[in-house]
Design an enzyme around this catalytic site. Structure first.
Site, short mmCIF file in Angstrom:
data_model
loop_
_atom_site.label_atom_id
_atom_site.label_comp_id
_atom_site.label_asym_id
_atom_site.label_seq_id
_atom_site.Cartn_x
_atom_site.Cartn_y
_atom_site.Cartn_z
CE LYS A 69 -15.01 -7.63 -79.87
NZ LYS A 69 -14.53 -7.68 -78.49
CB SER B 218 -16.72 -6.76 -75.71
OG SER B 218 -15.59 -6.40 -76.46
CE LYS C 251 -18.68 -10.42 -73.64
NZ LYS C 251 -17.59 -9.52 -73.27
#
Lengths: 293, 293
Positions: free
Chosen positions: B169, B94, B237
């Protein structure tokens, strides 16, 4: 038993009709005459607020906000001062729970018990009698009134003492507004990054990001449909109450303040009559690009 | 056909195992030797990154973030420069979709096609092979690789060209973070207003406020459970990537910035290993009261 019903607006009128249909003896009152005439044609009786106060066993209000409930109920000229001891007041308006508690406190002086019983579901569910009631008040008063409310609602849940109904309603409106803001931000980012918002919606709706707001509002954002549904100006009213209540009880609400600010901007630029999912237009205005294009 | 797999962490190890189980010939590489030995015991072959680059037809990475993918793949000493023309690179990490596009651009020079294919679902679904893949890249490359990804995932959806997987995402992570913030704010307000958060949850979960986040996280907030689930530091993150991406494409993300700030505060005060629903602890710290008490 006779029920008084004050406030025959978009929500109140169909709710009152459902009580007449259920066989209750209803005395109704409204600022304008037309909905009163409509209810009388259905079998209700028209009355002044004073007549309602003096003759009804249970009195209900369905008015816009806290000041209107106080205006009707409080003070020497208010309905509360002329209700008989042992009668019950049910406020079904969505107002500040701090105001609910203040009104309940005043009514105690007259021996009147109160429930705050705001609803969610909007006009269609008011017509169908399938609203959701969130109720605050004493358990025994709730038990006594629940069968009546069930003629207007599919779900009638007691959430605690007086004020708990409106606190629950505010919690609901905070979550809905926040979920719409999150969805708007995600849809706009996808659009600006040249990814089809429809594909993003389809890819994420089944996972942890999925929500009733997403399934109801993402298709509206993607197709550029901003017809209400639930109007921006009503959601602004609820979030103003949420901020007031939060300031009173000392709970921080930075997200609510941010999304309320977006709605206020929208109200100033576009009016308050669009669906609350038009929050996405705040983002669209800033980027100069529409999610639906 | 031989598959190279670089990055055997919490997610990568069970994903690689599922490919071995499905009968693929796998060459694996990892910073530390233990998971490599575990994969070799399952039937995979160990190899250096250079060996993987020179011998594999499809190369996959599952590493922490954009810099790690670039470090493995880019530059004269990177895997990309030593892959054969016509081979395929699938990054399942990701990362920032802007980085995905940059990497794809560099790999083009070597005749290598790329898919970005981040997943959601966490370790349990990685083990079960039921992850959700959000994929970006050319349709024909996607069609070719989909059957392989289906051994690791229950859902494999193409969302557009390279970068679309990671953009999707990020949209997902924005919505999840926002929905958790909204829920936290509502639960805290209820608690401070002396209304039982469990009753609020029960009263509103069936309406427009309902969401997968609410059903997954409200019970955790109400019981004071902050065990991950999905760790705060991983969500930080992802939101850093969302902010980076948003700044690059020019999309405003005030809500994402606000919730990222709450997570950063939590990371500084409590560490990053709690569940992301611990956002509620930001509110609890400010009020000195716990939703669970």
């Amino acid at each position: 038993m006779k029920i008084g019903f004050i406030g025959l607006g978009i929500m109140g009128k169909p709710m009152a009709k459902n009580l007449v249909k259920a066989g209750y003896s209803l005395m109704v009152n409204n600022l304008t005459p037309e909905p009163v005439e409509e209810l009388v044609a259905c079998g209700a009786e028209a009355g002044t607020q004073r007549e309602i106060a003096e003759t009804c066993d249970i009195i209900m209000t369905m008015v816009p906000n806290s000041p209107q409930v106080k205006q009707v109920m409080c003070g020497e000229e208010g309905v509360g001062a002329h209700m008989r001891p042992g009668t019950i007041f049910i406020d079904m308006s969505s107002i500040n729970p701090v105001a609910s508690k203040e009104i309940a406190e005043e009514l105690k002086k007259y021996g009147v018990e109160m429930l705050d019983a705001p609803v969610s579901g909007g006009e269609p569910k008011a017509i169908d009698g399938t609203l959701s009631f969130m109720v605050g008040g004493k358990q025994e008063i709730f038990d006594q009134c629940k069968p009546i409310l069930e003629h207007m609602g599919a779900s009638v849940v007691r959430c605690g003492e007086v004020g708990a109904g409106n606190t629950t309603k505010l919690a609901n409106q905070i979550v809905v507004a926040g979920n719409i803001m999150a969805l708007s931000e995600a849809m706009m980012l996808a659009k600006k990054a040249n990814v089809d918002p429809q594909l993003v919606y389809e890819a994420i709706r089944g996972g942890l990001a999925g929500s009733t707001v997403m399934d109801a509002k993402a298709p509206m954002m993607i197709s550029g449909n901003d017809k209400p549904g639930f109007r921006i100006d009503l959601h602004i009213k609820d979030l103003n109450n949420a901020l007031d209540c939060a300031h009173t009880v000392g709970s921080p609400v930075p997200m609510t303040a941010a999304v309320q600010e977006m709605m206020q901007w929208l109200h100033a630029h576009e009016g308050g009559s669009k669906d609350h999912s038009a929050i996405v237009q705040y983002y669209e205005h800033l980027t100069g690009q529409k999610v639906s294009e």
